[in-house]
Every structure is written in C-alpha cells, then in structure tokens.
Design an enzyme around this catalytic site. Structure first.
Site, short mmCIF file in Angstrom:
data_model
loop_
_atom_site.label_atom_id
_atom_site.label_comp_id
_atom_site.label_asym_id
_atom_site.label_seq_id
_atom_site.Cartn_x
_atom_site.Cartn_y
_atom_site.Cartn_z
N MET A 110 79.62 -38.50 55.59
CA MET A 110 78.68 -38.22 54.14
C MET A 110 77.46 -38.12 54.41
SD MET A 110 81.01 -40.42 51.30
CE MET A 110 80.37 -42.02 51.40
N GLY A 111 76.79 -37.73 55.79
CA GLY A 111 75.70 -37.54 56.32
C GLY A 111 74.69 -38.84 56.19
N LEU B 29 72.87 -39.51 58.79
CA LEU B 29 73.64 -39.76 60.08
C LEU B 29 72.77 -40.53 60.87
CD1 LEU B 29 75.26 -36.33 60.89
CD2 LEU B 29 76.16 -38.02 59.63
N HIS C 167 77.51 -42.59 63.70
CA HIS C 167 78.29 -41.16 63.44
C HIS C 167 78.23 -40.49 65.01
CE1 HIS C 167 76.53 -42.01 59.50
NE2 HIS C 167 77.93 -41.74 59.04
N GLN D 277 85.32 -40.82 45.65
CA GLN D 277 85.38 -41.99 46.17
C GLN D 277 84.23 -43.13 45.76
OE1 GLN D 277 85.07 -40.43 50.25
NE2 GLN D 277 83.89 -42.25 50.84
N LEU E 59 75.51 -50.44 61.76
CA LEU E 59 74.95 -49.42 61.30
C LEU E 59 75.59 -48.68 60.07
CD1 LEU E 59 73.53 -47.55 64.42
CD2 LEU E 59 72.62 -49.29 63.18
N SER E 60 74.88 -48.54 59.06
CA SER E 60 75.24 -47.90 57.94
C SER E 60 74.28 -47.06 57.18
CB SER E 60 75.97 -48.94 56.98
OG SER E 60 75.93 -48.37 55.36
P1 AMP Z 1 80.25 -42.35 56.43
O1 AMP Z 1 79.38 -41.23 56.63
O2 AMP Z 1 79.91 -43.59 55.93
O3 AMP Z 1 81.40 -41.58 55.45
O4 AMP Z 1 80.90 -42.22 57.69
C1 AMP Z 1 81.53 -41.34 58.37
C2 AMP Z 1 82.24 -41.84 59.70
O5 AMP Z 1 81.41 -42.69 60.50
C3 AMP Z 1 83.41 -43.04 59.27
O6 AMP Z 1 84.52 -42.72 60.13
C4 AMP Z 1 82.78 -44.34 59.55
O7 AMP Z 1 83.85 -45.27 59.93
C5 AMP Z 1 81.91 -43.96 60.66
N1 AMP Z 1 80.99 -45.03 60.74
C6 AMP Z 1 79.99 -45.40 60.11
N2 AMP Z 1 79.16 -46.32 60.38
C7 AMP Z 1 79.68 -46.66 61.64
C8 AMP Z 1 79.23 -47.40 62.55
N3 AMP Z 1 78.19 -48.48 62.42
N4 AMP Z 1 79.97 -47.56 64.03
C9 AMP Z 1 80.98 -46.74 64.00
N5 AMP Z 1 81.39 -45.74 63.11
C10 AMP Z 1 80.58 -45.80 61.96
#
Ligand code: AMP
Length: 272
Positions: free
Chosen positions: A26-27, A29, A33, A57, A177-178
């Site tokens: 979802m960007g 990054l 990611h 979602q 990380l998020s």
């Molecule tokens: P998102 O952009 O949050 O939808 O995440 C996209 C992908 O990146 C998903 O498969 C997440 O599980 C993965 N992801 C997000 N944060 C992390 C992290 N800290 N470590 C590993 N994978 C991650």
C-alpha cells in the site's frame, strides 16, 4: 524499473514479461517492504510490486484518508532495490471487481473489530492475482493472519501460485516497521516499542502461559496509555485462543492503539 500507471498499460505488455514474483503493497515503503523484494531476488523471476491503498480493507474512513502517501520516494526505493516493475493502478481497479468472502477464521484477531477487513484484502488480492498472474507472491508475516488467509485462499482455489512469508523487520527498539509508524510522535514510538517487549516477555516465560499471564501484559501495556484491541495467545492456524504450549506452537498476536495509530505485531512461540 518500468512503471505501469494503469492496468491497461500493464495488459499491453503482460505476455512479454515472463514469470513474475509479486509483492503487493500500500506504499509508504520501508525496509519491511524491501526485505520482501530481497526475498523475491532469490528466484529467477522478474519482480513486480504494486502500490495501491485499498479502500475496501479500511472500515475507518479517516484511517484510509490519512494513510501516508510517498509515491516518488517509494518508486526510488523499489528501483534501488532491484524491483523490475511497479503497478500503480487507480480506483478503476474496483470497477466490477469480484467480491471475495473471507472464511470464518477471518473474523478473529484483526477481523473481530474490523468486520469485512479481510473480505477487502482478499477481494483486491484476487483481482491483482488475476491481472498479474504471478508465479510467486511474497508477503510479510508481520501481518500473520493475512499471510495465513492468503495462503489458504491460494490453496483452496487451486491457484498456481507459490506463497513465501518474510520475517518481520524491526527498528532497533523492537518496534515492527510499519507505514503507520510515520504517524507516531517520537514519544509514541518509544511507547509503541513496548508491544514487542510484551511479546518477548510472554515468550521468555512461556512455561507459565495462561490467560492471567497474558492479561497481566495487557495491564502493563495499558499503564502506558496503550489501548489494546486484542492481545491473545492462539493456535497459529485457526486463531482459536489456546495456551497449550506443551503440545503445539502458538501465536501471540497483538493489535493496539498508540494515540490514534493502530499497530499490530506477533510472535510465534515454539512448543515446550
Ligand atoms: P502494506 O504496505 O502494509 O500493505 O504491506 C505490504 C507487505 O509488506 C505485506 O505483505 C506486509 O506484511 C509486509 N510488511 C509490512 N511491514 C513489514 C515488516 N515490518 N516486516 C516484514 N514485512 C512487512
């Protein structure tokens, strides 16, 4: 790196791209990611990422609207990490989309207080899988329930896709990380690191695992003003609450609000 700004642009060249490893995002990054791009590099396929904030979602429109957007930086980061293609569709991807109903276990953990969340996740992923036709998909296990539901969806529908899960990448404080971490103040980041601390505490005393012990960790986190959505010890496949660490591996999963920001994390405990 080739950028596709629409499905139509992608479809024009799709047949010439060969086998693809796909990383949906979802960007906004970060290293979490790019760790998935690094995993994808172990295979011989070309790597394609998508950047799309999926309205379906989110059940909180404000959460959707304030989701961080950093498209230019995202493109640079993907390019630097050796991604071959990025697909950045607009909301027309939702037109006539086939709605997917997630199975019952989607109503546990992150689905409990966010009804329809995983329907939205599987609906958009099914559409991406249909458009891209990937050979491999890579997902992070930070979103553990999502990983299991997507794996099951692929198996149940006999999609010819191999799914790979990447480990959670963390700050040195332990904070997973998020993209949502960007919405935290410095002080909130310090508090947010307590989530992983609590998961580790549970792991280090797993021989004492029971509801009281888990609840004591909830109290501990709440004492910092953290608002817990759930903190649960559960079966890693069914997500049913369980403390049977003598006989099976368990998942400790948490979702909590630090300020207005919802964070999730988890830790797998191996059986005693
Ligand atoms: P998102 O952009 O949050 O939808 O995440 C996209 C992908 O990146 C998903 O498969 C997440 O599980 C993965 N992801 C997000 N944060 C992390 C992290 N800290 N470590 C590993 N994978 C991650």
């Amino acid at each position: 790196m080739k950028i596709f700004n629409s499905i139509q642009e992608f479809n024009k060249v799709k047949d010439d791209l060969g086998k693809l490893s796909f990383i949906p995002t979802m960007g906004n990054l970060h290293r979490g990611h790019t760790s998935l791009v690094d995993i994808a590099k172990q295979f011989n396929n070309k790597i394609i990422a998508s950047i799309y904030v999926n309205k379906l979602q989110f059940n909180d429109n404000n959460d959707y609207l304030r989701y961080p957007k950093t498209l230019d930086a995202d493109i640079k980061l993907l390019e630097k990490h050796g991604c071959d293609y990025v697909l950045i569709p607009d909301d027309s991807i939702l037109e006539n989309i086939q709605t997917i109903k997630a199975p019952l276990k989607s109503q546990k953990l992150c689905g409990k207080n966010r009804p329809g969340h995983f329907d939205g996740v599987l609906t958009i992923l099914n559409e991406f899988f249909r458009i891209i036709g990937p050979d491999i998909v890579v997902f992070g296990k930070k979103d553990y329930q999502q990983f299991i539901l997507v794996r099951d969806f692929i198996n149940d529908n006999n999609l010819n896709i191999k799914i790979i899960g990447g480990n959670t990448i963390r700050e040195s404080s332990g904070l997973a990380l998020s993209s949502r971490n960007n919405l935290l103040s410095d002080q909130e980041k310090v508090i947010a690191a307590k989530l992983y601390e609590a998961l580790n505490d549970i792991e280090s005393q797993k021989s004492n695992l029971d509801l009281n012990f888990v609840n004591s960790k909830k109290d501990y986190l709440e004492s910092f003003g953290i608002n817990i959505d759930y903190l649960i010890s559960c079966d890693p496949e069914s997500f049913q609450e369980s403390y049977d660490i003598k006989n099976k591996d368990l998942l400790i999963a948490i979702a909590a609000y630090v300020g207005k920001v919802r964070l999730i994390d988890n830790l797998k405990l191996t059986k005693l």
